[in-house]
Scaffold this active site. Sequence first.
Site, short mmCIF file in Angstrom:
data_model
loop_
_atom_site.label_atom_id
_atom_site.label_comp_id
_atom_site.label_asym_id
_atom_site.label_seq_id
_atom_site.Cartn_x
_atom_site.Cartn_y
_atom_site.Cartn_z
CE LYS A 151 0.67 1.97 3.37
NZ LYS A 151 1.92 2.55 3.96
CE1 TYR A 236 -2.14 -0.17 7.10
CE2 TYR A 236 -0.68 1.72 7.20
CZ TYR A 236 -0.89 0.39 6.93
OH TYR A 236 0.15 -0.38 6.48
P1 NAD Z 1 12.37 1.75 2.43
O1 NAD Z 1 12.83 3.10 2.04
O2 NAD Z 1 12.87 1.19 3.70
O3 NAD Z 1 12.74 0.70 1.27
C1 NAD Z 1 12.53 0.99 -0.08
C2 NAD Z 1 13.38 0.06 -0.94
O4 NAD Z 1 13.23 0.45 -2.30
C3 NAD Z 1 14.87 0.12 -0.62
O5 NAD Z 1 15.40 -1.18 -0.66
C4 NAD Z 1 15.45 0.94 -1.74
O6 NAD Z 1 16.79 0.59 -2.05
C5 NAD Z 1 14.52 0.58 -2.90
N1 NAD Z 1 14.48 1.60 -3.94
C6 NAD Z 1 14.52 1.37 -5.26
N2 NAD Z 1 14.48 2.51 -5.96
C7 NAD Z 1 14.41 3.51 -5.06
C8 NAD Z 1 14.36 4.93 -5.19
N3 NAD Z 1 14.36 5.54 -6.38
N4 NAD Z 1 14.30 5.65 -4.05
C9 NAD Z 1 14.26 5.07 -2.85
N5 NAD Z 1 14.32 3.72 -2.66
C10 NAD Z 1 14.40 2.94 -3.78
O7 NAD Z 1 10.79 1.77 2.40
P2 NAD Z 1 9.79 0.79 3.14
O8 NAD Z 1 9.41 1.36 4.44
O9 NAD Z 1 10.31 -0.59 3.08
O10 NAD Z 1 8.47 0.95 2.21
C11 NAD Z 1 8.35 0.27 0.96
C12 NAD Z 1 6.87 0.16 0.59
O11 NAD Z 1 6.20 -0.57 1.60
C13 NAD Z 1 6.13 1.50 0.49
O12 NAD Z 1 5.19 1.44 -0.55
C14 NAD Z 1 5.40 1.63 1.82
O13 NAD Z 1 4.22 2.39 1.75
C15 NAD Z 1 5.11 0.18 2.12
N6 NAD Z 1 5.04 -0.06 3.57
C16 NAD Z 1 3.99 -0.78 4.04
C17 NAD Z 1 3.90 -1.06 5.39
C18 NAD Z 1 2.79 -1.93 5.91
O14 NAD Z 1 2.58 -1.95 7.11
N7 NAD Z 1 2.09 -2.65 5.06
C19 NAD Z 1 4.87 -0.57 6.27
C20 NAD Z 1 5.95 0.14 5.75
C21 NAD Z 1 6.01 0.39 4.40
#
Ligand code: NAD
Length: 381
Positions: A151, A236
């Site tokens: 999401k 949420y």
């Molecule tokens: P994060 O920043 O920790 O990780 C993002 C990943 O994408 C990294 O591995 C990064 O290297 C990669 N990436 C590739 N291209 C990129 C770019 N151009 N810029 C930045 N990063 C890039 O993020 P996250 O917290 O893991 O979130 C990822 C997704 O998961 C988002 O869509 C977020 O909304 C979703 N999320 C959902 C929940 C949930 O509870 N369901 C919780 C956190 C995040």
Amino acid sequence: MRKYFSSGSGPDNSRRRFFKNLSTGLGAAALATAAFPFLSATTQNAAQDKNKKLGVALVGLGSLSKNQIAPALLKTKNCYLAGIVTGTPAKAEEWSKKYNIPKKNIYNYQNFDTIAKNKDIDLVYIVLPNSMHHEFTIRAAKAGKHVLCEKPMANTVKECEEMIAACKKAGKQLAIGYRLHFEPHNLEMKRLGQEKVFGQVKLVEAADGFRIGDPNQWRLKKDLAGGGALMDVGIYALQGCRYVIGEEPLTVTAQEFKTDPVKFKEVDETIFWQMKFPGGATASCTTSYAASTERLFASAEKGWMELRPAYGYGGIKGRTSKGEMNFPQIDHFEAQMDDFANCIQTNKPTSVPGEEGLRDLKVIEAIYKSIREGGKEVKIA
Ligand code: NAD
């Protein structure tokens, strides 16, 4: 406060039995199975050996993949971590060792499409910044894989529609990472509201916000995040209103407040919005990157129910006008992934399809429109 349902005046008999059994020491898994059908599917498949489990490829090895999803995939009964897609060679090396992932199942963003030929991978889980969900969902569908996409589903309604169409064309399922649809307290809120256990829900107050740190992260960049707090966590609160009331909102009004215009130059910091529902319920919602808040409250004709905290990975607590809820804490990601794998294995539609993500984006677009128009009431398409 007395324990929820312990007086015997609770909403339904099976739930009362559930809590009685808990106190007599039966296994939590068996009890959860009785109360929550999606867990039942998981348990039925518990005897499957690894060869019958579906192979998951994780796309994007950031915080969520590392701290929540990969550990959950060590516990899932219906699927396992079979492959990874990353732009960072050092992570490929580290994950390969840690999770015993063969070199042939490791991809980068350029060669990702060749995953089409890899029989080890049944479904692709997209955990990238929001703006990349659209591209990678479509590429995964074209590669003939089922897709679980985090999401918010995408940055626009149009992108959501294209993702749904691509998966349909490929004959593959698309699920959105709405983990709370598998979480016992949230499921109970949904049941109490939709089954009108306390009568018709008249009012919902929902809030999700936190104080965001690093000013340079992608969540604060419009092109990568699509928006701010609303897209990230406000979704949420919106989801909560929709599943407690069990209807789609008709109109929305919204107001935005910005106390740090430098940090939040590109995205929203704090938004308040209100929604009207066809059955006569109204909702008032808050989301923020400046303050911590987390609540889902519903007032019905003959009582009320509330979760606080409501949406985190653990520690969710609930109560109603009859007493406190007493549900087990579960791993949301384990439940979500086992359910989706089971849906694929048994050819059953997921309860969190792309259409569910699309509905949220329709409301989110209407919220932003109302803000642009000075808080005017906007009809949801
Ligand atoms: P994060 O920043 O920790 O990780 C993002 C990943 O994408 C990294 O591995 C990064 O290297 C990669 N990436 C590739 N291209 C990129 C770019 N151009 N810029 C930045 N990063 C890039 O993020 P996250 O917290 O893991 O979130 C990822 C997704 O998961 C988002 O869509 C977020 O909304 C979703 N999320 C959902 C929940 C949930 O509870 N369901 C919780 C956190 C995040």
